[in-house]
Scaffold this active site. Structure first.
Site, PDB file in Angstrom:
ATOM      1  N   GLN A 101       0.734  -1.401  -0.054  1.00 32.38           N
ATOM      2  CA  GLN A 101      -0.077   0.097  -0.028  1.00 32.38           C
ATOM      3  C   GLN A 101       0.898   1.103   0.041  1.00 32.38           C
ATOM      4  O   GLN A 101       2.104   1.193   0.327  1.00 32.38           O
ATOM      5  CB  GLN A 101      -0.985   0.206   1.131  1.00 32.38           C
ATOM      6  CG  GLN A 101      -0.145  -0.055   2.632  1.00 32.38           C
ATOM      7  CD  GLN A 101      -1.282  -0.582   3.698  1.00 32.38           C
ATOM      8  OE1 GLN A 101      -1.191   0.445   4.578  1.00 32.38           O
ATOM      9  NE2 GLN A 101      -2.053  -1.555   3.732  1.00 32.38           N
ATOM     10  N   HIS A 103       0.338   5.628   1.078  1.00 30.47           N
ATOM     11  CA  HIS A 103      -0.405   6.845   1.776  1.00 30.47           C
ATOM     12  C   HIS A 103      -0.192   8.090   0.918  1.00 30.47           C
ATOM     13  O   HIS A 103       0.895   8.482   0.674  1.00 30.47           O
ATOM     14  CB  HIS A 103      -0.404   6.955   3.008  1.00 30.47           C
ATOM     15  CG  HIS A 103      -0.477   5.838   3.635  1.00 30.47           C
ATOM     16  ND1 HIS A 103      -1.694   5.086   3.933  1.00 30.47           N
ATOM     17  CD2 HIS A 103       0.172   5.043   4.654  1.00 30.47           C
ATOM     18  CE1 HIS A 103      -1.573   4.128   4.761  1.00 30.47           C
ATOM     19  NE2 HIS A 103      -0.304   3.827   5.116  1.00 30.47           N
ATOM     20  N   GLU A 120       3.972   8.258   8.609  1.00 29.57           N
ATOM     21  CA  GLU A 120       3.999   7.380   9.707  1.00 29.57           C
ATOM     22  C   GLU A 120       5.228   7.032  10.235  1.00 29.57           C
ATOM     23  O   GLU A 120       6.248   7.007   9.356  1.00 29.57           O
ATOM     24  CB  GLU A 120       3.064   6.314   9.706  1.00 29.57           C
ATOM     25  CG  GLU A 120       3.474   5.359   8.380  1.00 29.57           C
ATOM     26  CD  GLU A 120       2.224   4.221   7.999  1.00 29.57           C
ATOM     27  OE1 GLU A 120       1.546   3.781   9.013  1.00 29.57           O
ATOM     28  OE2 GLU A 120       2.222   4.107   6.727  1.00 29.57           O
ATOM     29  N   HIS A 178       4.996   0.344   0.646  1.00 31.05           N
ATOM     30  CA  HIS A 178       5.370  -0.461   2.127  1.00 31.05           C
ATOM     31  C   HIS A 178       4.075  -1.432   2.367  1.00 31.05           C
ATOM     32  O   HIS A 178       3.069  -1.579   1.894  1.00 31.05           O
ATOM     33  CB  HIS A 178       5.230   0.267   3.475  1.00 31.05           C
ATOM     34  CG  HIS A 178       4.053   1.081   3.954  1.00 31.05           C
ATOM     35  ND1 HIS A 178       3.675   2.429   3.359  1.00 31.05           N
ATOM     36  CD2 HIS A 178       3.067   0.930   4.662  1.00 31.05           C
ATOM     37  CE1 HIS A 178       2.551   2.616   3.871  1.00 31.05           C
ATOM     38  NE2 HIS A 178       2.046   1.720   4.551  1.00 31.05           N
ATOM     39  N   ARG A 198      -4.653   0.838  -1.260  1.00 33.46           N
ATOM     40  CA  ARG A 198      -4.241  -0.680  -1.261  1.00 33.46           C
ATOM     41  C   ARG A 198      -3.811  -1.138  -2.854  1.00 33.46           C
ATOM     42  O   ARG A 198      -4.835  -0.931  -3.921  1.00 33.46           O
ATOM     43  CB  ARG A 198      -5.336  -1.416  -0.992  1.00 33.46           C
ATOM     44  CG  ARG A 198      -4.902  -2.899  -0.526  1.00 33.46           C
ATOM     45  CD  ARG A 198      -5.978  -3.603  -0.040  1.00 33.46           C
ATOM     46  NE  ARG A 198      -6.505  -3.132   1.175  1.00 33.46           N
ATOM     47  CZ  ARG A 198      -7.862  -2.751   1.330  1.00 33.46           C
ATOM     48  NH1 ARG A 198      -8.704  -2.850   0.372  1.00 33.46           N
ATOM     49  NH2 ARG A 198      -8.364  -2.388   2.550  1.00 33.46           N
TER      50      ARG A 198
END
Length: 325
Positions: A101, A103, A120, A178, A198
């Site tokens: 996936q 972001h 993150e 990642h 995804r």
């Protein structure tokens, strides 16, 4: 009056979730069949944390922010984010590989979803022997090469795969492809966002025989295609010291490993602080008499009005200390 806050855990069953949230972290998630994630501090709409203990028990994080404003989060944080709490803290148990996936960053997330992006970090609590994860690509990749690899089902050939062990840290800026591999239990600190594209889900199906939705086209313009020399964060943990692991525009995270009592002074910070216990146990004490026990898998939010706390370890303890720079 504000005090160090703990919150009710929000449990999430996932197709790849396991039992370690219960067996390792001691959190009972029945009647869910498994638990892939716990959300420990969350301002995400529909999943907003609620205070677990003390005079403010039952108050939502949203209500706290609207009432206490900069007293809770800090003057510059409130000016920047208003009534949006900027960080989300999770524990993740990967009993199977998560999807590959990516972001989006702030700009793309704002444009497409009116949301923050999602940068993150991961701190590995436990890893089974041979466990690995993916962070980024193993070489420089063009957009066309990536699209062809997805179409040809050869995406795994260009992914950077890292072996992991307890104590490893990975910083994942928005745009980095990642996935978390099977057998890993980790803590995640991220921007407040639930936007995930995804890319590939290993062709698995749910209990109804359905594959999960993919977002391959959305992902193309969100991805950073560059190759980097290091994907694992280089930091040197020290006994009885606070060591910086991550510094970004969105959060700073230090790793504290102590076996003796320590006073932490926060008068220099204009931010709340989140303490995440990732090893052992401790008691967080304030000068006005509040005592918050924390064990591995538990978190405390220190309001910006907290000027100092004493951390009293029960033997060895390891804590992540995060705040907004």
């Amino acid at each position: 009056m504000l005090y160090p806050l703990t919150f009710e855990t929000i449990f999430k069953d996932k197709i790849w979730g396991g039992q370690k949230i219960k067996t390792v972290l001691g959190k009972e998630f029945a009647p869910l069949p498994n638990c892939g994630e716990t959300w420990e501090v969350s301002g995400v709409e529909g999943n907003i944390s609620v205070v677990a203990e003390g005079p403010l028990k039952g108050t939502s994080l949203k209500e706290l922010l609207e009432k206490y404003k900069d007293e809770l989060v800090g003057k510059h944080v409130y000016e920047r984010f208003g009534n949006e709490f900027p960080l989300l803290v999770k524990f993740i148990d990967a009993n199977d590989d998560l999807s590959i996936q990516v972001h989006p960053n702030d700009e793309l997330a704002k444009k497409r979803h009116n949301s923050f992006g999602k940068t993150e970090m991961w701190y590995i609590l436990e890893a089974d022997e041979g466990a690995t994860l993916n962070s980024g690509f193993n070489r420089e990749v063009t957009k066309d090469e990536y699209v062809k690899a997805v179409a040809d089902n050869t995406l795994m050939d260009i992914l950077n795969i890292e072996p992991v062990s307890a104590g490893d840290v990975f910083f994942l800026p928005a745009g980095r492809v990642h996935y978390i591999g099977k057998g890993i239990l980790l803590a995640e600190i991220q921007q407040t966002s639930d936007i995930t594209y995804r890319i590939y889900d290993f062709d698995r199906t749910d209990d109804k025989g359905q594959k999960r939705e993919l977002h391959t086209e959305l992902a193309v313009d969100a991805i950073d295609y560059k190759h980097y020399d290091h994907y694992k964060t280089q930091y040197d943990p020290q006994p009885n010291a606070s060591v910086n692991a991550v510094t970004s525009d969105y959060f700073v995270t230090n790793v504290l490993h102590f076996d003796q009592e320590v006073l932490h002074d926060y008068t220099h910070l204009d931010s709340f602080v989140i303490l995440v216990c990732v090893g052992g146990s401790l008691t967080v004490e304030t000068g006005d008499g509040y005592r918050i026990p924390l064990k591995m898998g538990q978190c405390a939010l220190l309001p910006a009005s907290t000027t100092s706390v004493t951390l009293v370890p029960d033997g060895d303890m390891t804590v992540l200390e995060s705040y907004v720079p």
